[in-house]
Design an enzyme around this catalytic site. Structure first.
Site, PDB file in Angstrom:
ATOM      1  N   LEU A 170      14.886  64.134  24.175  1.00  0.00           N
ATOM      2  CA  LEU A 170      14.845  62.862  23.439  1.00  0.00           C
ATOM      3  C   LEU A 170      14.476  63.105  21.977  1.00  0.00           C
ATOM      4  O   LEU A 170      13.584  63.911  21.692  1.00  0.00           O
ATOM      5  CB  LEU A 170      13.807  61.925  24.075  1.00  0.00           C
ATOM      6  N   THR A 183       4.397  33.402  23.291  1.00  0.00           N
ATOM      7  CA  THR A 183       4.440  34.329  22.154  1.00  0.00           C
ATOM      8  C   THR A 183       4.881  35.696  22.651  1.00  0.00           C
ATOM      9  O   THR A 183       4.498  36.091  23.767  1.00  0.00           O
ATOM     10  CB  THR A 183       3.069  34.464  21.451  1.00  0.00           C
ATOM     11  N   ASP A 237       3.865  38.368  21.454  1.00  0.00           N
ATOM     12  CA  ASP A 237       2.808  39.341  21.131  1.00  0.00           C
ATOM     13  C   ASP A 237       1.891  39.705  22.301  1.00  0.00           C
ATOM     14  O   ASP A 237       1.214  40.715  22.257  1.00  0.00           O
ATOM     15  CB  ASP A 237       1.932  38.803  19.983  1.00  0.00           C
TER      16      ASP A 237
HETATM   17  O1  F6P Z   1       3.893  35.836  16.612  1.00  0.00           O
HETATM   18  C1  F6P Z   1       5.107  36.467  16.760  1.00  0.00           C
HETATM   19  C2  F6P Z   1       5.455  37.317  15.574  1.00  0.00           C
HETATM   20  O2  F6P Z   1       6.768  37.769  15.778  1.00  0.00           O
HETATM   21  C3  F6P Z   1       4.497  38.473  15.294  1.00  0.00           C
HETATM   22  O3  F6P Z   1       4.755  39.575  16.103  1.00  0.00           O
HETATM   23  C4  F6P Z   1       4.767  38.738  13.847  1.00  0.00           C
HETATM   24  O4  F6P Z   1       3.607  39.261  13.228  1.00  0.00           O
HETATM   25  C5  F6P Z   1       5.074  37.379  13.293  1.00  0.00           C
HETATM   26  O5  F6P Z   1       5.447  36.574  14.387  1.00  0.00           O
HETATM   27  C6  F6P Z   1       6.185  37.356  12.288  1.00  0.00           C
HETATM   28  O6  F6P Z   1       6.290  36.076  11.808  1.00  0.00           O
HETATM   29  P1  F6P Z   1       7.479  35.421  10.983  1.00  0.00           P
HETATM   30  O7  F6P Z   1       7.959  34.303  11.821  1.00  0.00           O
HETATM   31  O8  F6P Z   1       6.807  34.916   9.763  1.00  0.00           O
HETATM   32  O9  F6P Z   1       8.495  36.458  10.732  1.00  0.00           O
END
Ligand code: F6P
Length: 302
Positions: A214, A127, A129
């Site tokens: 910046l 992931t 995240d």
């Molecule tokens: O889990 C990864 C992620 O990109 C998160 O950061 C985000 O909240 C979510 O997925 C977005 O999901 P979707 O695939 O529904 O756009």
């Protein structure tokens, strides 16, 4: 029991390096004369019996690309007991000895449910995240670089016009992406929750921005603020034009970094080797600079 058939699926938001995990698992299967089956579309593919045997032809030219060659999904059906039972019976019908699941926190919860119903599982943290309790998750490094590169491009135009920007960053409820990017682009202008203090944000912009260095770049975590509205308010209060940017899937897609390719590959290989040592029902990921395994229950940060 002799292990013959291993399966792998990718689930949740795709993350760069997932394909390397599949290749790592495939390599270990080849070395040990095992069959590796790919399940398409995440947990939905288990329900729909979408099993394909992974071979060199499937992988050719796609190993080092972003996304997932097996596709991904966030299966709502998997949470329903009738579909879950079908998923279990398909795993048995296809004589799968163990299942590797590459995904984030929702995917690991699905894995625990399978484990509790007698399926041998191994999870790999995939992931962008970084919301699982390993030092890094597979894909985080690439996403960080994608965001920094995109903001560098945006900065060229902002600087030419003396504008500022408000940029929405992914991460779900985890602040690791936004914090790491903030350090890398040298901004302290962050909105990470809905109850942020607009006055202190305005003060920081006014103190810092002198028009020569910046441009002011405000990073907003997911839904913490409406970025168009925030631009309007900042424009009024700071007397600088602000432009909203949603980076979207520019963050999640793209060629995986060398770090994520190596991480994905070694973790995939390690998952199969662990199954062969009869060690399953765990997650394998980086702790410090070493691959380590831990209980799936202990992987959640939230
Ligand atoms: O889990 C990864 C992620 O990109 C998160 O950061 C985000 O909240 C979510 O997925 C977005 O999901 P979707 O695939 O529904 O756009």
């Amino acid at each position: 029991m002799i292990t013959k058939n291993i399966a792998i699926l990718t689930s949740g938001g795709d993350s760069p390096g997932m394909n390397s995990s599949i290749f790592g698992a495939f390599t270990a299967c080849q070395n040990n004369e095992l069959h590796l089956w790919g399940i398409l579309n995440g947990y939905d593919g288990l329900i729909d019996n979408k099993f394909i045997e992974i071979d060199y032809q499937l992988l050719a030219g796609r190993i080092n690309r972003g996304g997932s060659i097996l596709k991904s999904g966030r299966s709502k059906r998997f949470l329903k007991s009738n579909h879950f039972k079908t998923a279990i019976s398909n795993l048995k019908k296809n004589q799968i000895d163990a299942l590797i699941i590459v995904g984030g926190d929702g995917s690991l919860k699905g894995a625990m449910k399978l484990r509790d119903n007698g399926i041998k599982v191994i999870c790999l943290p995939g992931t962008i995240d970084n919301d699982l309790d390993f030092t890094y998750t597979i894909g985080f490094d690439t996403a960080t670089n994608n965001i920094v590169n995109a903001i560098d491009n945006i900065t060229d135009s902002l600087s030419s016009f003396g504008y500022g920007a408000v940029i929405k960053i992914m991460g779900n409820q985890c602040t690791d992406l936004i914090d790491t990017v903030a350090d890398a682009i040298h901004t302290n202008l962050l909105v990470k929750s809905k109850d942020f203090d607009i006055n202190s944000l305005v003060k920081s912009i006014k103190t810092r921005y002198d028009g020569n260095h910046l441009p002011p770049i405000v990073l907003v975590l997911e839904e913490s603020a409406n970025i168009e509205d925030l631009c309007t308010v900042l424009q009024e209060k700071c007397k600088i034009q602000f432009r909203p940017h949603i980076l979207g899937y520019i963050q999640r897609g793209g060629t995986p970094s060398a770090f994520d390719r190596r991480y994905g590959f070694t973790a995939g290989k390690s998952a199969v080797e662990s199954i062969l040592r009869k060690k399953y029902n765990c997650a394998i990921g980086l702790i410090g600079d070493r691959l380590s395994s831990k209980e799936i229950e202990n992987c959640f940060k939230f």
